[in-house]
Each structure stands twice: as C-alpha cells, then as structure tokens.
Design an enzyme around this catalytic site. Sequence first.
Site, PDB file in Angstrom:
ATOM      1  CB  CYS A   2      -1.366   0.465   1.552  1.00 26.04           C
ATOM      2  SG  CYS A   2      -2.052  -1.102   1.569  1.00 26.04           S
ATOM      3  NE  ARG A  27       4.816   1.989   0.230  1.00 30.89           N
ATOM      4  CZ  ARG A  27       5.692   1.475   0.662  1.00 30.89           C
ATOM      5  NH1 ARG A  27       6.876   1.273  -0.310  1.00 30.89           N
ATOM      6  NH2 ARG A  27       5.045   1.091   1.570  1.00 30.89           N
ATOM      7  CD1 TRP A  74      -0.179  -6.232  -3.214  1.00 30.37           C
ATOM      8  CD2 TRP A  74      -0.351  -6.807  -1.172  1.00 30.37           C
ATOM      9  NE1 TRP A  74      -0.068  -7.465  -3.439  1.00 30.37           N
ATOM     10  CE2 TRP A  74      -0.275  -7.712  -1.701  1.00 30.37           C
ATOM     11  CE3 TRP A  74      -0.951  -6.495   0.216  1.00 30.37           C
ATOM     12  CZ2 TRP A  74       0.087  -8.618  -0.932  1.00 30.37           C
ATOM     13  CZ3 TRP A  74      -0.691  -8.633   0.716  1.00 30.37           C
ATOM     14  CH2 TRP A  74      -0.263  -9.290   0.064  1.00 30.37           C
ATOM     15  CG  ASN A 100       1.860   1.003   4.393  1.00 29.42           C
ATOM     16  OD1 ASN A 100       3.291   0.850   4.099  1.00 29.42           O
ATOM     17  ND2 ASN A 100       1.537  -0.328   4.353  1.00 29.42           N
ATOM     18  N   GLY A 101      -0.250  -0.810   6.659  1.00 29.37           N
ATOM     19  CA  GLY A 101       0.366  -1.164   7.552  1.00 29.37           C
ATOM     20  C   GLY A 101      -0.671  -2.796   8.838  1.00 29.37           C
ATOM     21  CD  GLU A 474      15.772 -13.296  -8.444  1.00 32.42           C
ATOM     22  OE1 GLU A 474      15.056 -13.908  -7.526  1.00 32.42           O
ATOM     23  OE2 GLU A 474      15.612 -12.615  -9.050  1.00 32.42           O
ATOM     24  CE  LYS A 478      12.789 -11.737 -10.842  1.00 33.03           C
ATOM     25  NZ  LYS A 478      13.142 -11.587  -9.426  1.00 33.03           N
ATOM     26  CD  GLU A 481       8.636 -11.273  -9.150  1.00 34.17           C
ATOM     27  OE1 GLU A 481       9.785 -11.284  -9.505  1.00 34.17           O
ATOM     28  OE2 GLU A 481       7.908 -11.248  -8.331  1.00 34.17           O
ATOM     29  CG  HIS A 497      17.279 -37.968  -6.164  1.00 26.11           C
ATOM     30  ND1 HIS A 497      17.440 -39.470  -5.234  1.00 26.11           N
ATOM     31  CD2 HIS A 497      18.037 -37.783  -6.296  1.00 26.11           C
ATOM     32  CE1 HIS A 497      19.867 -39.132  -5.057  1.00 26.11           C
ATOM     33  NE2 HIS A 497      19.896 -38.381  -6.050  1.00 26.11           N
ATOM     34  CE  LYS A 590      11.172  -3.223  -6.682  1.00 21.46           C
ATOM     35  NZ  LYS A 590      11.534  -3.650  -7.207  1.00 21.46           N
TER      36      LYS A 590
HETATM   37  O1  M6R Z   1      13.217  -5.399  -0.799  1.00 24.78           O
HETATM   38  P1  M6R Z   1      13.185  -6.497  -0.751  1.00 24.78           P
HETATM   39  O2  M6R Z   1      14.828  -7.177  -1.364  1.00 24.78           O
HETATM   40  O3  M6R Z   1      13.744  -6.979   0.779  1.00 24.78           O
HETATM   41  O4  M6R Z   1      12.230  -7.284  -1.654  1.00 24.78           O
HETATM   42  C1  M6R Z   1      12.204  -9.064  -0.916  1.00 24.78           C
HETATM   43  C2  M6R Z   1      11.091  -9.443  -2.087  1.00 24.78           C
HETATM   44  O5  M6R Z   1       9.808  -8.878  -2.286  1.00 24.78           O
HETATM   45  C3  M6R Z   1      11.489  -9.347  -3.881  1.00 24.78           C
HETATM   46  O6  M6R Z   1      13.045  -9.868  -3.490  1.00 24.78           O
HETATM   47  C4  M6R Z   1      10.150  -9.845  -4.392  1.00 24.78           C
HETATM   48  O7  M6R Z   1      11.153 -11.615  -4.242  1.00 24.78           O
HETATM   49  C5  M6R Z   1      10.797  -9.801  -5.683  1.00 24.78           C
HETATM   50  N1  M6R Z   1       9.399  -9.242  -6.356  1.00 24.78           N
HETATM   51  C6  M6R Z   1      10.967 -10.374  -6.471  1.00 24.78           C
HETATM   52  O8  M6R Z   1      11.051 -10.238  -8.060  1.00 24.78           O
END
Ligand code: M6R
Length: 595
Positions: A2, A27, A74, A100-101, A474, A478, A481, A497, A590
């Site tokens: 948010c 956010r 959010w 926010n929170g 990683e 990507k 998401e 396995h 984010k």
């Molecule tokens: O700001 P941060 O690096 O602490 O965020 C951690 C995760 O929320 C962040 O890496 C998230 O997994 C990304 N959307 C991945 O692309």
Amino acid sequence: MCGIAGYVGSRDAAPLIVDCLKRLEYRGYDSCGIAVVDSHGMFVRKSVGSLDAFREAIEAASPAGSVGIGHTRWATHGKVDQRNAHPHLSCDGSIAIVHNGVINNADRLRVQLTREGHTFASDTDSEVIAHLLEQGVKDGASFERAFLALPEQLLGTYAVLAMSRDSEVVLAMRKGSPLVVGIGDGEYFPASDIPSFLPNTSRVVYLGENEGFVLSRNGMERLDLEGDRVVHRADLPASQFVNLSPESISKGGFEHFMIKEILDQASGLERLIQGAPDLIGDVVPVLRDARDIIFVGAGTSYHACLFGEYLFASVVRRHVDAIVSSDFEHHAELLDSHSVVVALSQSGETLDTLEAVRMAQDRGARTIAVTNGELSSMARLAQHVIPLFAGPELAVAATKSYTAQLAILALFGEGLANQRPSAVGRPLWQAHDALFNLTSEAARHHTREVARELLGAPAVFLTGRGRHYVTALEAALKLKEVAGLRAEALHGGEMKHGTLALIEDGTPAIHFFDEQESPRTEVAASELKSRGARIISVGPRPLASSDQHIRVDDAGIATPIVQVIPMQILAYELAKLKSMDPDRPRNLAKSVTVP
Ligand code: M6R
C-alpha cells in the site's frame, strides 16, 4: 505494501495526490482513492483498478481544495472492492484516514467500537482508525489529541494520514511502516516513499516512530502532550536532500520499468565496482572477526543470500547460513555479540527482514544492511550500511538490485579471502562487459524466440548445481511472478530423486552451467531428453541434447550475475507475449511491509 500520499499547500491537491500515488503504484495497485478537504467539506472518491482511469474521473470531478490524502492499495483485510479501498471515513464522514500496515487488534477494536454505536462500512482493519478518532472527539478530545492517543490503542504497524472536515490540516504518524514528508516551498507531501513527491521536492524529513505531526499551510510541527493539552513543537527531525533525479524514477522512453531496469545493470555495476570497495573495506574486519555470519533476506534477496552461502564456502572457506527472513526467529536464539547478521533487501523496508535485524540487535549481534534503500528503515537501523549503487528499482520484479547484491557479496568474499582487489575486480568488469552483449537487440531477439517456444507450456523446470542452482531459483521466481508460468527450480543433482516422474513429451527444462559443471549437466540433460523433455541450455556452449541454447560465457565468481540476465529478459518477453503487464504482476507489490 500500500502506498499513502498527501498534500498540504496552495495548489489543487487532487491531481497532485493522484500523481504522487502513481509513483507509489509499485507498493500496491488493486484499488485507490483520495479525500480532499476545503472550506465546503470533504470530497471522497475511490475506485477499483488503475490510477490512470481514476485520474480521468478525478479530472472530471475537479474537486477544489488544497489539502488531501490518498492511497493505492494492496489488499490484506477484505477483498478488492470499492468499499475496502481507502480513504476510510468516520460514521459522520467528518474524518478520513489512509493507512499502510496491519492493525493486529482490529477485530477487538471493531467489537468495542460497534458496541459504542459505530457502523463499519468496510472489512478492513484500517477503518477502526477513523472510528477511534471519531470516538475520541466524541469523548471530548480535540482531533489532534485523539490522534495522539492512537499508539495506546493500536497494536501492529501503521503509517497513517488523517484529516478532519473541520480543519485544513493533515496529521501523520508511523510505527513499523515507512512514512516520510517531502518539504516544498510552502507545501508538504507526506508519503510512503520519496519517489512519490520527487518531481516537486527533494527535501525530505523521516518521521520517528509514534510521533504525531501536523502539516498545515503554516508549516510542519510535531505534536506533543503537556498533561492532556496538545502543544505544537517546532523541533522537527533534521531534513535532508536526496540525490535522485526525477528521470531516475521515470520510464525514460522505455515501455516498462522492468526492461529499463534490466538494461540499466551495466551502468549500475560500473558505479558499484568503482564505489563499493572502499565502503566494503570497513565491514570486512567486522565479518572476519565474527564467530558466525548469517545472511538474511526474502524473495530475490534470499536468493542472493544463498549465493553468498555458496560463495563463502568456495572462496572464503567459511561456513555461513542463509536464512529466509520470515524464518529468522527460529535461529535468533543462537545469536550473541559474536554474531554478524547481513540483511539483504532492495527496499530496506521488507517487514520480516527488518524484524530479523531488530531481533539480531536485541541479542547483541552486529548488523550490516546491504540495501538499495540507503535512507530506508533498515539502513537507519543497522550498524553498517552498504548501498547497492543500483538507482531506484520500481518494477515489482527485482532485477538490477539482485545482480548488485551478488556483486557486493562477491566483493565481501574477495575481501575476506584476502585476495587482491583485481581478483574480484576482473570478473566483475568481465560481467559488466558481458552485460552489453546479453542485453543487445540481437540477444533480446533470440530470447524472444525462446519465450515464444515457452508460450502454451503448462510448466517449466529449471536446474543447476551449486551456485547455478541459485540462478535456477531466481529465474523460476522471475518466470512465476512476471510471466505467470509455473516454474520449478530443482537442484541438478535431485532430478532422479523424484521429479523425473513429471517429465513428459515436450516439457521444457532449462539448464544452467559453466565449463566446470558442463559434463554433469550434459548427463542430466540427456537423461531428461530421453524422457521427452525439451532442453534449453544456458551456459558457455550448447549441450549435445540442447534444443535451444542461450550463450553465457563464464565470468568466474561473477558468472551468476551474467547468467540471470537472459532469464530476466525471458520473463519480460514472455509476459509481453501473454499480454501481461511485467511491471505489475497479479496479486503482488514490490515492498512487503506487512507480515
Ligand atoms: O525489498 P526486498 O529485497 O527486501 O524485497 C524482498 C522480496 O519481496 C522481493 O525480492 C520479491 O521477491 C521480488 N518481487 C522478486 O522479484
């Protein structure tokens, strides 16, 4: 999660706030709303969906008023609909809040307030704040006094802006959630993050926890209590100027932030190679003297921690633990003043990682924040801060911050291994040069072809061994998401396995390897191929069983930095082919500032 933003000044608040929210969309972006107060009362408008459509509605309504608050959501409590969008109002509509929170005792407060006669219009935890303020005023307190009572009433985390129809001011307070105020010329921009107001001002004040502030056309003041009387104090936290250009937070001619940020990695790495070694010199002795070292992070930042674990084992010959932030509490008991916790976070605001830093400090451990949020909560909390030199990253997917984290960890590793600076400088420069080839139009065209082949695939497997397993993790994140593809990362040694049972004709399997791993990868790929898998190889040369190959040359310690680049591009291109917005993946935001 948010974004909240407000405005107090002499310009029209509504369009300004919508612009500020637009720059906070990373956010959260499931719904939005604003409230503007003027001498005639309170204008409130909310909407589900994009801020662009909302802007049109606001322009059409053109509310007058130069004091207002807004929110981009959010969802945490209550589904995505107009009722649950902020601002939330008191029963009589005279008080509006954005939050926010997460309010942990919202259910109990809701029961209590309902008993006192309040009617709730949403399913959110946030709405209790509007009713608490209303009840406070009803009980005889001033609006400001009722606001200052919030810390005694609320459990949880909050950044709150509140407004009353009866006074043209915005009240602001935070605990555990970020809130800053941009200070312009006779105008104030409270917001969750700096990019929100950057085109208007680069002067910023960070708010301390549980302090109340009042923003009016006459200035910004801290609210204090003398007995039960509210007094206004001029002693504000020191302001500072942030060194960010408005261009750095714009798309700059690119279609999406994500591709701009992917292509930005070469210049970020250059800044890092030139600027980071001096800073790292200060923390190397801290790491060297530690009895134990823990890397902690979430999501992509956790993957960087895993890279650190492999790197320290192979280069520094030291055991370190990589721990996912939300699990940190299970390890915290082991820490004491001989421990060092290295927190990795792009934003520096991820709640679980922040909590980990707090827990570590409570147990006497030293803490180092490796973050892009140089002025973030984490940077202000940790004892040492190493910046990522990456510049603002606004797409939800972490790209340039990840490769910067890997580069910083490589510098840590080399520093601790007592190697000459050139021992790490060379591979990092090599990675830097490789980034140009990997992001060239020809390379992107080739990756687009690979993306086309993935269209329609129900799932993809990604494998690698050692640090290449980290790249598989990683890359899978990507693809999940950004492109909404079921992507499962597997350790290269684990295929037999269990997972082989899932391989069918045409199942895409992406293999990451370097020269050293090439023979074992060759065997694993051929075993998959004989069971029908379609092999996509990512390494210095094609495998005998490759159906498609993406060439990534070895760059020594920096190989994982270069290997992930085509995967970032692949996720981006696949999202576009599927008509998805790469910058705004479904259900995500984010900055994860809630538990
Ligand atoms: O700001 P941060 O690096 O602490 O965020 C951690 C995760 O929320 C962040 O890496 C998230 O997994 C990304 N959307 C991945 O692309």
